[in-house]
Design a protein around this motif. Structure first.
Motif, PDB file in Angstrom:
ATOM      1  N   ASP A 139       7.827   1.263 -14.720  1.00 44.42           N
ATOM      2  CA  ASP A 139       8.731   0.178 -14.326  1.00 44.42           C
ATOM      3  C   ASP A 139       8.569  -0.162 -12.833  1.00 44.42           C
ATOM      4  OD1 ASP A 139       9.641   0.144 -16.920  1.00 44.42           O
ATOM      5  OD2 ASP A 139      11.438   1.356 -16.488  1.00 44.42           O
ATOM      6  N   SER A 140       8.436   0.899 -12.008  1.00 42.55           N
ATOM      7  CA  SER A 140       8.246   0.652 -10.573  1.00 42.55           C
ATOM      8  C   SER A 140       6.937  -0.085 -10.317  1.00 42.55           C
ATOM      9  CB  SER A 140       8.238   1.981  -9.806  1.00 42.55           C
ATOM     10  OG  SER A 140       9.486   2.620  -9.912  1.00 42.55           O
ATOM     11  N   TYR A 141       5.910   0.326 -11.031  1.00 39.39           N
ATOM     12  CA  TYR A 141       4.613  -0.344 -10.893  1.00 39.39           C
ATOM     13  C   TYR A 141       4.727  -1.818 -11.279  1.00 39.39           C
ATOM     14  CZ  TYR A 141      -0.192  -1.699 -11.852  1.00 39.39           C
ATOM     15  OH  TYR A 141      -1.396  -2.374 -11.875  1.00 39.39           O
ATOM     16  N   GLU A 142       5.448  -2.090 -12.344  1.00 40.15           N
ATOM     17  CA  GLU A 142       5.619  -3.469 -12.789  1.00 40.15           C
ATOM     18  C   GLU A 142       6.344  -4.306 -11.727  1.00 40.15           C
ATOM     19  OE1 GLU A 142       4.637  -5.342 -15.573  1.00 40.15           O
ATOM     20  OE2 GLU A 142       3.237  -3.657 -15.522  1.00 40.15           O
ATOM     21  N   GLU A 143       7.318  -3.689 -11.069  1.00 35.14           N
ATOM     22  CA  GLU A 143       8.013  -4.394 -10.005  1.00 35.14           C
ATOM     23  C   GLU A 143       7.045  -4.741  -8.870  1.00 35.14           C
ATOM     24  OE1 GLU A 143      11.333  -2.191  -8.626  1.00 35.14           O
ATOM     25  OE2 GLU A 143      12.426  -2.272 -10.530  1.00 35.14           O
ATOM     26  N   THR A 188       0.812  -1.220   0.000  1.00 36.13           N
ATOM     27  CA  THR A 188       0.000   0.000   0.000  1.00 36.13           C
ATOM     28  C   THR A 188       0.842   1.265   0.000  1.00 36.13           C
ATOM     29  OG1 THR A 188      -1.807  -1.134   1.129  1.00 36.13           O
ATOM     30  CG2 THR A 188      -1.784   1.260   1.254  1.00 36.13           C
ATOM     31  N   ALA A 189       1.836   1.333   0.845  1.00 41.14           N
ATOM     32  CA  ALA A 189       2.651   2.550   0.950  1.00 41.14           C
ATOM     33  C   ALA A 189       3.337   2.857  -0.377  1.00 41.14           C
ATOM     34  CB  ALA A 189       3.674   2.386   2.070  1.00 41.14           C
ATOM     35  N   ASP A 190       3.934   1.868  -1.005  1.00 41.46           N
ATOM     36  CA  ASP A 190       4.616   2.097  -2.298  1.00 41.46           C
ATOM     37  C   ASP A 190       3.623   2.483  -3.385  1.00 41.46           C
ATOM     38  OD1 ASP A 190       7.074   1.515  -1.189  1.00 41.46           O
ATOM     39  OD2 ASP A 190       6.971  -0.624  -1.681  1.00 41.46           O
ATOM     40  N   GLY A 233       5.846  -8.310  -7.840  1.00 45.26           N
ATOM     41  CA  GLY A 233       6.053  -8.694  -6.447  1.00 45.26           C
ATOM     42  C   GLY A 233       4.772  -9.197  -5.805  1.00 45.26           C
ATOM     43  N   SER A 234       3.655  -8.528  -6.108  1.00 46.80           N
ATOM     44  CA  SER A 234       2.373  -8.961  -5.555  1.00 46.80           C
ATOM     45  C   SER A 234       1.980 -10.334  -6.079  1.00 46.80           C
ATOM     46  CB  SER A 234       1.291  -7.935  -5.886  1.00 46.80           C
ATOM     47  OG  SER A 234       0.048  -8.323  -5.331  1.00 46.80           O
ATOM     48  N   ASN A 235       2.198 -10.531  -7.371  1.00 46.63           N
ATOM     49  CA  ASN A 235       1.873 -11.848  -7.952  1.00 46.63           C
ATOM     50  C   ASN A 235       2.738 -12.949  -7.346  1.00 46.63           C
ATOM     51  OD1 ASN A 235      -0.045 -10.677  -9.570  1.00 46.63           O
ATOM     52  ND2 ASN A 235       1.260 -10.513 -11.381  1.00 46.63           N
TER      53      ASN A 235
END
Length: 811
Positions: free
Chosen positions: A416-420, A360-362, A424-426
């Motif tokens: 790119d950050s969103y993709e990370e 959530t924070a990121d 990561g969530s997946n």
């Protein structure tokens, strides 16, 4: 440290004791569990189980129990906390001596076979003054447990300190163990019941393992923030995979490049109209009007004038193909810009609900950055749009393209950050179970850490360890003291072995026969197996008037057997060791005088303290640790009351054995039997209980079962003293019941049929008629009350029962 026997906890499958439980049977008036004392007296009729009890004690003496019992079980408790069972007969550490029929058969075989001899035994000899003085010296050094003197006193003190330290250790350990148990699995608050920890089998061993972890220097406790995150993690449910965003394909670079090319492109009109070149707004107006008039109107729609014939030719030369192509290219680029701008709000749709709470924070940070950069990106596109529109409106004037700060790179970095985060969530979905398991473990350890901190576990554990060291030291002191006692006893035994004289054993028996019982003609003779060979041993033989005796009476056998037992208490294995003594019915076949002499011998040689000299001072010590005597004889029971301490409730205990059908029970002796010692009171009480017992209760069955014998014996005694005159064919029952034929008939029938089976054996296989029993019992009580109310009242008082006339009623 005395290790006296407290109680016989249970007896199963041993003769008349089928399933006896001390705790449910032997209770006092306050319903407290009673225990054995220093002196213990048992009264019971023949076949009530007295000998069976003695066999349990004899098993402790011999280390074995009769193989005639099938699956026997018993357990005795000692006051030191130890116990003895049929499986552990040699671990009690006590000196036990039992007189019963088994002792007689094992040691005095002549009683069953007059061709057999009597086992010899050795007691201290004579004329060994030096050895005796040395023995006395060592015995003085050994001291006495009762006086707490000498080595035994030291051992007693060491044992007490060991017990105290053990108690303190146990209490402290139990206190900590209780705290651990409550924290581990107490309902409602224990770790076992906390869903966040997820361990339904959590217990004390597990919390001890966790304590070992959190008390290591390497353990770092969780922060408040970490605790919150772990709790959030445990609330998570698995989420579906988040797909990749397909809209994020920025066109800024392509648009800017194309705009730079078109805005600065140079073109010329074929035959330009200078006025239109000078006025871009006018040129735009003309160009628009051209599309409204050419091929459509002959007159000006604005002023109504005729249009010149060469107008369209002039305008075509001014607005040539190059300018139109550039204009179309510019319009197309403006369309691309608008489409790009329309995509900006949907470039990246960030939905926190698609992600786990730990992201959530990121995600919030990315959302804020994306909002700012998207606005800048849109503003950059507007700037390009405005430059394109300006060139479009002044198509023949090239412009210098003014670049703006590009945020395309920053937006791509956001993507790119969103993709990370998305990846990561997946990935987190795949590892959620393991992560939650780790979170539970971390939270559980933190809970244990908080617990051990709050209770100051390390201080508690250190205190327990210190107490354990105290126990260890106390045990070493105790063992050292015990070793000294053992060495001293071995030394005394060694010296006594040098003194032992088997011939003196027979002399001691003869002393008892002559001095206590006055049998001058009957004696025991010690016969050396191999005359002249001191190592060959002796055998004992019964003589009468210096000749081997045959055909001894039962009374003579009883006297010799008991005197032999009493003398054997003086043998070198027993004397001075304060044995636990059990004497089972020693007065069989003896007359009243001999019964008194048996009592006198027990009093003088067992109960009366032994005197000894200590440093020139005469002191006394007990000859025995604990004494048990059983009897069926009320006269002997009466004498036993005279024993020193026999009426001291702190030193003595009285028991009665009662048998119902094929099973016996032990209870505390009723007060009237203990104080009055008469069977007459006992029989009256049994009749009273039968008259007032609840028919429906199976607990009262023994009152009815024994009623026939009890009523017959009571009436025989009662009627004898009431009607002592001998009258031929005198029917004392009829006289007693005053001509009540029904009462006489019922009583006579029950007295005869239920107290004798001879001639009416079928009665033994028929149910007992309980109502008849109760009715006759009430007849008897009523008649006693009518004929002698004073005696009736006195009898009730003697058995501590209320007046039962209101219960008897009219019969």
């Amino acid at each position: 440290m005395s290790n006296e026997i407290k109680k016989i906890d249970l007896i199963k499958n041993m003769a008349v004791f089928r399933d006896f439980r001390w705790s449910s049977s032997v209770r006092d008036g306050g319903n407290n569990i009673a225990e054995f004392k220093k002196i213990n007296i048992f009264y019971g009729r023949n076949y009530s189980g007295k000998t069976t009890l003695s066999r349990i004690l004899r098993a402790l003496e011999t280390g074995s129990i009769s193989d005639k019992y099938r699956s026997p079980e018993f357990q005795l408790s000692f006051d030191g906390g130890s116990n003895a069972t049929q499986s552990s007969l040699s671990n009690h550490g006590q000196v036990v001596r039992v007189f019963n029929e088994d002792f007689v058969k094992d040691n005095l075989r002549f009683i069953v076979d007059d061709e057999q001899t009597i086992n010899s035994f050795a007691i201290l000899g004579e004329d060994n003054t030096k050895l005796e003085e040395e023995i006395e010296k060592h015995e003085a050094e050994l001291g006495s447990e009762e006086d707490k003197s000498g080595l035994l006193g030291e051992l007693f003190g060491a044992e007490e300190k060991f017990k105290e330290s053990r108690k303190a250790y146990d209490e402290k350990s139990s206190e900590l163990e209780k705290k651990l148990s409550d924290k581990a699995n107490k309902s409602g608050t224990g770790i076992k019941h906390n869903k966040f920890f997820g361990d339904a089998t959590y217990n004390v061993p597990k919390i001890k393992k966790d304590i070992a972890v959190v008390t290591e220097d390497t353990y770092s406790p969780l922060s408040t923030e970490q605790v919150g995150k772990f709790h959030d993690l445990l609330r998570e449910e698995p989420k579906p995979n988040i797909p990749e965003s397909s809209l994020f394909n920025l066109q800024y670079t392509a648009i800017a490049t194309k705009a730079n090319e078109l805005i600065g492109k140079k073109i010329q009109a074929s035959d330009p109209i200078q006025e239109l070149l000078n006025d871009a707004a006018l040129a735009a107006w003309v160009r628009t009007g051209r599309s409204h008039h050419h091929g459509k109107k002959d007159k000006c729609a604005f002023c109504g004038s005729d249009l010149p014939q060469d107008l369209w030719e002039k305008l075509d030369k001014h607005f040539n193909q190059d300018s139109e192509e550039l204009r179309q290219a510019l319009e197309a680029l403006l369309g691309s810009i608008e489409r790009e701008r329309s995509r900006v709000p949907n470039l990246l749709k960030i939905k926190n609900s698609d992600f786990y709470s730990s992201f959530t924070a990121d995600l919030d940070s990315l959302t804020d950055q994306l909002s700012t950069l998207s606005k800048s990106y849109s503003e950059s596109l507007v700037s390009i749009k405005e430059q394109i529109e300006k060139r479009r409106d002044d198509i023949f004037t090239p412009l210098e393209f003014k670049t703006t700060d590009s945020v395309e790179k920053d937006l791509n970095a956001i993507r790119d950050s969103y993709e990370e985060l998305r990846n990561g969530s997946n990935e987190f979905t795949a590892s959620l179970s393991a992560s939650q398991s780790d979170a539970r473990a971390a939270l559980r350890l933190y809970e244990v850490y908080t617990f051990v901190t709050n209770i100051k576990y390390e201080d508690e554990f250190a205190a327990i360890e210190a107490l354990h060291k105290v126990i260890f030291n106390a045990e070493e002191v105790r063992n050292a003291a015990k070793e000294k006692v053992d060495v001293k006893r071995e030394k005394i035994a060694e010296l006594k072995a040098q003194l032992k004289d088997e011939s003196k054993g027979a002399d001691r028996v003869n002393d008892y026969l002559n001095n206590f019982f006055g049998h001058q003609s009957l004696s025991l003779e010690a016969i050396e197996e191999t005359p002249g060979n001191a190592s060959s041993g002796y055998r004992f033989e019964v003589t009468r008037n210096d000749e081997k005796a045959f055909h001894l009476s039962e009374g003579e056998c009883s006297l010799i057997a008991f005197c032999y037992f009493m003398a054997k208490l003086e043998d070198i294995e027993t004397k001075g060791n304060q044995p636990i003594i059990w004497i089972d019915d020693p007065i069989c076949s003896l007359d009243a005088n001999h019964i008194f002499f048996v009592y006198s011998l027990i009093n003088a040689e067992i109960v009366k303290p032994e005197q000894y000299e200590d440093g020139g001072e005469i002191k006394e010590r007990d000859r025995f640790k604990q004494l048990f005597i059983s009897t069926h004889n009320l006269d002997f029971l009466k004498y036993l009351k005279r024993l020193p301490g026999a009426l001291n409730k702190n030193k003595s205990q009285y028991f009665i054995l009662t048998r119902t059908d094929q099973e016996s029970n032990i209870t505390l002796m009723p007060r009237y039997l203990k104080e009055y010692v008469t069977e007459f009171n006992f029989l009256f009480h049994q009749i009273y209980k039968c008259a007032n017992a609840n028919i429906e209760s199976c607990e009262n069955y023994d009152y009815y079962y024994n009623f026939g014998n009890n009523a017959r014996k009571f009436l025989e005694a009662f009627l004898y003293y009431k009607y002592p005159n001998a009258v031929e064919k005198d029917d004392k029952l009829a006289r007693f019941f005053g001509g009540d034929a029904l009462a006489v008939s019922l009583t006579d029938r029950i007295n005869n049929e239920y107290s004798h089976l001879e001639g009416i054996f079928e009665r033994s296989v028929q149910p007992i008629d309980v109502p008849e029993m109760r009715t006759v019992a009430k007849f008897i009580l009523r008649k006693i009350q009518e004929k002698d109310p004073d005696q009736y009242t006195a009898l009730l008082q003697s058995v501590d029962e209320p007046d039962a006339l209101t219960d008897i009623g009219d019969l």
